[in-house]
Design an enzyme around this catalytic site. Structure first.
Site: not given
Ligand code: CIR
Length: 260
Positions: A24, A66, A71-72, A91, A137, A168, A249, A255
Site C-alpha cells: 500500500l 505489507d 509492527e502493525d 492486511r 487505520r 500512523h 511504501l 514498523c
C-alpha cells in the site's frame, strides 16, 4: 520504577516477499526496487543485531504484500502479546499469520476484542502510559477495545487525534528517550503528550520523525542531515540507515520490527 521503553533484548522481523512491490502507498512514487529494498531490510536487521537485539526472522508472506511491517498487526510487552486487527483490508490476515510465532515467544497472546480496527503503528508506548492515535487505520471502536484490554493489563491509556494527513501516529513521532519525543512540528503543536519533552524535526525533514531508539543508539533514515546533526549535538549515538525503498511504501524504522 516503570520499565524502559527504549531498551530491548529481542525483536521479530519478517523478510519482504516479492509481493512487497504491491504494498500500500498513499502517494504512488513508483514501486520499490526489490533488490534494494531487501538490502535495506537486511541492513536494518543487522543494525538491530549490532546494538544488542536478538532478531527472530520470519519467512516472507507472499499473500500479504505489507507483512514485512510487523509492527502493525500486533503489540508486544514482555509479559504478553496482543493480536490487533489492522485497518487496511489487505492486511487483515497478518495477525493470524503472526500468531504461531508469538505463541512460542510470549507467555500469553491476547486478541483485540470486537469489530474495530487498530494498527500497532498508531500505538506509542512510554514507561508510564500507552498513547493510541486515531487514524485512517485505527478507528474509535478499535481504540476503545484496546483501551479496555490494556486497562485490564494495568496500563494507563490515552486516545489522541493526530493532525490530519498522518498515516500512523508514529509516522510523525518516536521516542528518543523514555520521556523525549522526536516529532514533526505539526504533531508537536498539537500538544498531545503533556508528560513528554519534544524535540522538533527540522523543517523539510518530516519523514525522519519515525526514528528508532534501541539501547544506546538512535536509528534514523539516511538523507536527513539536519536531524542527524541535531541528534548528534544532543549526544545521541546516531546510526544512519538506507531507507529510500521502504519509504516509498509509507513506512519507516519502527514498523519493521516488534521489540521487547
Ligand atoms: C501500509 O500502508 O500499511 C504499509 N505500506 C506501510 C505500513 C507502515 N507502518 C507503520 O508506519 N507503522
Amino acid at each position: 520504577m516503570p520499565p524502559s521503553v527504549t531498551s530491548f533484548t529481542h525483536a521479530i522481523a519478517r523478510r519482504p516477499g516479492d509481493s512487497v512491490i504491491h504494498g500500500l502507498r498513499v502517494v504512488d512514487r513508483g514501486a520499490p526496487d526489490l533488490a534494494s529494498l531487501r538490502r535495506e531490510h537486511a541492513g536494518y536487521v543487522d543494525t538491530l543485531t549490532r546494538v544488542g537485539v536478538t532478531v527472530e526472522m520470519l519467512e516472507p508472506l507472499e499473500s500479504y504484500p505489507d507483512s514485512m511491517f510487523v509492527e502493525d498487526p500486533a503489540l508486544v510487552f514482555r509479559e504478553a502479546a496482543i493480536l490487533l486487527r489492522p485497518g487496511a483490508p489487505s492486511r487483515r490476515g497478518e495477525g493470524a499469520a503472526l500468531e504461531p510465532s508469538l505463541r512460542t515467544l510470549f507467555p500469553e497472546v491476547l486478541s483485540l476484542p470486537g469489530e474495530g480496527h487498530a494498527d500497532g503503528g498508531d500505538v506509542l508506548l512510554t514507561p508510564e502510559a500507552v498513547y493510541i492515535g486515531l487514524s485512517a487505520r485505527t478507528d474509535a471502536g478499535g481504540a476503545a477495545a484496546l483501551v479496555r484490554l490494556l486497562g485490564s493489563l494495568g496500563r494507563r491509556v490515552h486516545v489522541v487525534t493526530p493532525p490530519a494527513g498522518v498515516l500512523h501516529l508514529k509516522t510523525a513521532c518516536s521516542l528518543v528517550e523514555d520521556h523525549t519525543l522526536l516529532a514533526t512540528r505539526a504533531l508537536a503543536e498539537a500538544a498531545l503528550f503533556p508528560d513528554l519533552d519534544v524535540v522538533v524535526v527540522p523543517e523539510g525533514e518530516e519523514p525522519v520523525a519515525n526514528a528508532l531508539r534501541v539501547n544506546g543508539a538512535v536509528l534514523i533514515a539516511d538523507g536527513f542531515p539536519k536531524t542527524a546533526a541535531l541528534l548528534a549535538r544532543r549526544g545521541y549515538d546516531v546510526r544512519l540507515l538506507a531507507l529510500d525503498q521502504v519509504m516509498k511504501l509509507d513506512a519507516g524504522l519502527s514498523c519493521m520490527s516488534l521489540r521487547w
